[in-house]
Design a protein around this motif. Structure first.
Motif, PDB file in Angstrom:
ATOM      1  N   ARG A 102      28.035 -44.366  25.124  1.00 46.70           N
ATOM      2  CA  ARG A 102      26.815 -45.033  25.552  1.00 46.70           C
ATOM      3  C   ARG A 102      26.191 -44.275  26.711  1.00 46.70           C
ATOM      4  N   ALA A 103      24.931 -43.886  26.541  1.00 45.42           N
ATOM      5  CA  ALA A 103      24.180 -43.319  27.658  1.00 45.42           C
ATOM      6  C   ALA A 103      23.838 -44.443  28.625  1.00 45.42           C
ATOM      7  N   LEU A 104      23.743 -44.106  29.915  1.00 42.54           N
ATOM      8  CA  LEU A 104      23.436 -45.117  30.925  1.00 42.54           C
ATOM      9  C   LEU A 104      21.965 -44.986  31.327  1.00 42.54           C
ATOM     10  N   PRO A 105      21.124 -45.922  30.895  1.00 43.43           N
ATOM     11  CA  PRO A 105      19.701 -45.847  31.223  1.00 43.43           C
ATOM     12  C   PRO A 105      19.471 -45.894  32.732  1.00 43.43           C
ATOM     13  N   GLY A 106      18.488 -45.155  33.174  1.00 43.87           N
ATOM     14  CA  GLY A 106      18.183 -45.085  34.600  1.00 43.87           C
ATOM     15  C   GLY A 106      19.003 -44.053  35.336  1.00 43.87           C
ATOM     16  N   LEU A 107      19.946 -43.410  34.640  1.00 42.69           N
ATOM     17  CA  LEU A 107      20.815 -42.410  35.261  1.00 42.69           C
ATOM     18  C   LEU A 107      20.644 -41.090  34.526  1.00 42.69           C
ATOM     19  N   ALA A 108      19.510 -40.472  34.757  1.00 41.64           N
ATOM     20  CA  ALA A 108      19.187 -39.220  34.092  1.00 41.64           C
ATOM     21  C   ALA A 108      18.323 -38.362  35.009  1.00 41.64           C
ATOM     22  N   ASP A 109      18.316 -37.078  34.708  1.00 44.42           N
ATOM     23  CA  ASP A 109      17.501 -36.125  35.469  1.00 44.42           C
ATOM     24  C   ASP A 109      16.903 -35.140  34.479  1.00 44.42           C
ATOM     25  N   SER A 110      15.595 -34.928  34.532  1.00 44.08           N
ATOM     26  CA  SER A 110      14.932 -34.022  33.601  1.00 44.08           C
ATOM     27  C   SER A 110      13.691 -33.441  34.263  1.00 44.08           C
ATOM     28  N   PRO A 111      13.146 -32.341  33.705  1.00 50.99           N
ATOM     29  CA  PRO A 111      11.913 -31.781  34.272  1.00 50.99           C
ATOM     30  C   PRO A 111      10.751 -32.779  34.252  1.00 50.99           C
ATOM     31  N   LEU A 112      10.715 -33.646  33.229  1.00 48.15           N
ATOM     32  CA  LEU A 112       9.629 -34.618  33.124  1.00 48.15           C
ATOM     33  C   LEU A 112       9.772 -35.736  34.146  1.00 48.15           C
TER      34      LEU A 112
ATOM     35  N   PRO B 183      12.193 -35.999  37.216  1.00 48.21           N
ATOM     36  CA  PRO B 183      13.284 -35.505  38.079  1.00 48.21           C
ATOM     37  C   PRO B 183      13.890 -36.612  38.935  1.00 48.21           C
ATOM     38  N   SER B 184      15.188 -36.486  39.195  1.00 50.25           N
ATOM     39  CA  SER B 184      15.913 -37.442  40.028  1.00 50.25           C
ATOM     40  C   SER B 184      16.664 -36.668  41.105  1.00 50.25           C
ATOM     41  N   PRO B 185      16.106 -36.539  42.313  1.00 48.16           N
ATOM     42  CA  PRO B 185      16.725 -35.726  43.364  1.00 48.16           C
ATOM     43  C   PRO B 185      18.132 -36.176  43.748  1.00 48.16           C
ATOM     44  N   ASP B 186      18.431 -37.463  43.632  1.00 49.19           N
ATOM     45  CA  ASP B 186      19.750 -37.968  44.027  1.00 49.19           C
ATOM     46  C   ASP B 186      20.660 -38.215  42.818  1.00 49.19           C
ATOM     47  N   PHE B 187      20.399 -37.509  41.731  1.00 50.66           N
ATOM     48  CA  PHE B 187      21.173 -37.713  40.508  1.00 50.66           C
ATOM     49  C   PHE B 187      22.662 -37.457  40.726  1.00 50.66           C
ATOM     50  N   GLU B 188      23.012 -36.352  41.379  1.00 52.02           N
ATOM     51  CA  GLU B 188      24.423 -36.018  41.584  1.00 52.02           C
ATOM     52  C   GLU B 188      25.120 -37.076  42.441  1.00 52.02           C
ATOM     53  N   GLU B 189      24.428 -37.575  43.449  1.00 49.83           N
ATOM     54  CA  GLU B 189      25.012 -38.612  44.306  1.00 49.83           C
ATOM     55  C   GLU B 189      25.235 -39.894  43.511  1.00 49.83           C
ATOM     56  N   GLN B 190      24.280 -40.269  42.672  1.00 51.01           N
ATOM     57  CA  GLN B 190      24.430 -41.462  41.841  1.00 51.01           C
ATOM     58  C   GLN B 190      25.636 -41.326  40.910  1.00 51.01           C
ATOM     59  N   TYR B 191      25.764 -40.151  40.304  1.00 54.44           N
ATOM     60  CA  TYR B 191      26.880 -39.922  39.384  1.00 54.44           C
ATOM     61  C   TYR B 191      28.216 -40.010  40.111  1.00 54.44           C
ATOM     62  N   ARG B 192      28.303 -39.433  41.292  1.00 55.18           N
ATOM     63  CA  ARG B 192      29.557 -39.476  42.055  1.00 55.18           C
ATOM     64  C   ARG B 192      29.923 -40.902  42.431  1.00 55.18           C
ATOM     65  N   ARG B 193      28.957 -41.732  42.739  1.00 56.71           N
ATOM     66  CA  ARG B 193      29.239 -43.125  43.108  1.00 56.71           C
ATOM     67  C   ARG B 193      29.792 -43.899  41.912  1.00 56.71           C
ATOM     68  N   ILE B 194      29.220 -43.672  40.748  1.00 58.84           N
ATOM     69  CA  ILE B 194      29.711 -44.347  39.547  1.00 58.84           C
ATOM     70  C   ILE B 194      31.115 -43.860  39.204  1.00 58.84           C
ATOM     71  N   LEU B 195      31.318 -42.548  39.298  1.00 52.41           N
ATOM     72  CA  LEU B 195      32.623 -41.975  38.981  1.00 52.41           C
ATOM     73  C   LEU B 195      33.696 -42.529  39.918  1.00 52.41           C
ATOM     74  N   ALA B 196      33.362 -42.641  41.195  1.00 49.39           N
ATOM     75  CA  ALA B 196      34.322 -43.177  42.162  1.00 49.39           C
ATOM     76  C   ALA B 196      34.662 -44.629  41.849  1.00 49.39           C
ATOM     77  N   ARG B 197      33.671 -45.445  41.479  1.00 53.61           N
ATOM     78  CA  ARG B 197      33.914 -46.846  41.137  1.00 53.61           C
ATOM     79  C   ARG B 197      34.801 -46.943  39.898  1.00 53.61           C
ATOM     80  N   TRP B 198      34.555 -46.080  38.918  1.00 53.67           N
ATOM     81  CA  TRP B 198      35.369 -46.088  37.695  1.00 53.67           C
ATOM     82  C   TRP B 198      36.817 -45.709  37.986  1.00 53.67           C
ATOM     83  N   GLU B 199      37.005 -44.680  38.805  1.00 52.73           N
ATOM     84  CA  GLU B 199      38.369 -44.234  39.125  1.00 52.73           C
ATOM     85  C   GLU B 199      39.129 -45.280  39.932  1.00 52.73           C
ATOM     86  N   LEU B 200      38.431 -46.015  40.790  1.00 51.73           N
ATOM     87  CA  LEU B 200      39.083 -47.071  41.565  1.00 51.73           C
ATOM     88  C   LEU B 200      39.425 -48.288  40.704  1.00 51.73           C
ATOM     89  N   SER B 201      38.700 -48.460  39.602  1.00 48.80           N
ATOM     90  CA  SER B 201      38.854 -49.657  38.784  1.00 48.80           C
ATOM     91  C   SER B 201      39.724 -49.448  37.562  1.00 48.80           C
TER      92      SER B 201
END
Length: 201
Positions: free
Chosen positions: A129-139, A141-159
């Motif tokens: 499943r793709a996660l809507p709202g969590l994407a980065d593209s030329p059309l 752009p999401s400047p904080d995309f990497e930070e958002q991904y790291r936060r989700i990854l950390a929550r998943w690893e803790l859970s």
């Protein structure tokens, strides 16, 4: 990312919420392109379908594009204590408990003018499943995309337990960019719609 809101379809307070409406804001140039596509389609088909048929086809294309944009803006991903909720614009979405999520990564593909990245999760039953709202593209752009991904990854690893994390094998569809997939769908739907219209006249 924005705090949780209220109203129908809104996630619970305290979750990490990533809303489509905060990302998908078409510029005037993008809106002009959306209007141009049905106009070109109508001009190209007016000889074969007549004025009425061409206008119906163009109107259907415009409605299809408009519906897609509206659903994209209503979509969201919410990361909370119980798991990840995914909503693609309909209803309140579906929550996938942490124990069902085997892997989370980023799919990166070539896009016009650069690369497009999308956070996705892999479930225990093999679905992804793709996660809507969590994407980065030329059309969009999401400047904080990497930070958002790291936060989700950390929550998943803790859970989750380490033994429950399984990296999936790469498949053919992982190599197909979303834009190419969209073109392929359009190449099928537009001729099919035209054929149905001609057969039912």
């Amino acid at each position: 990312m924005t705090p949780a809101g209220s109203g129908p379809g809104a996630p619970d307070a305290g979750e990490l919420v990533f809303r489509g409406r905060d990302r998908y804001r078409p510029s005037p140039a993008h809106l002009a392109l959306v209007l141009l596509v049905p106009a070109v389609e109508a001009a190209a088909t007016i000889r074969g379908l007549g004025l009425t048929g061409a206008l119906w086809l163009a109107g259907g294309t415009f409605a299809f594009i408009g519906l897609g944009l509206a659903l994209a803006r209503r979509s969201f991903s919410a990361v909370g204590p119980g798991g990840i909720t995914v909503c693609w614009g309909f209803g309140r979405g579906r929550t996938h408990p942490w124990q069902e999520i085997r892997w989370i990564d980023v799919r990166t593909t070539k896009a016009e003018g650069g690369t497009a990245s999308q956070v996705r999760m892999f479930l225990a039953d093999g679905r992804r499943r793709a996660l809507p709202g969590l994407a980065d593209s030329p059309l969009y752009p999401s400047p904080d995309f990497e930070e958002q991904y790291r936060r989700i990854l950390a929550r998943w690893e803790l859970s989750t337990e380490e033994s429950g994390r399984v990296r999936p094998r790469r498949q053919l569809r992982d190599r197909i960019p979303p834009t190419v997939a969209g073109y392929l769908v359009a190449l099928v739907l537009v001729p099919l719609g035209t054929l149905v219209f001609l057969l039912t006249r």
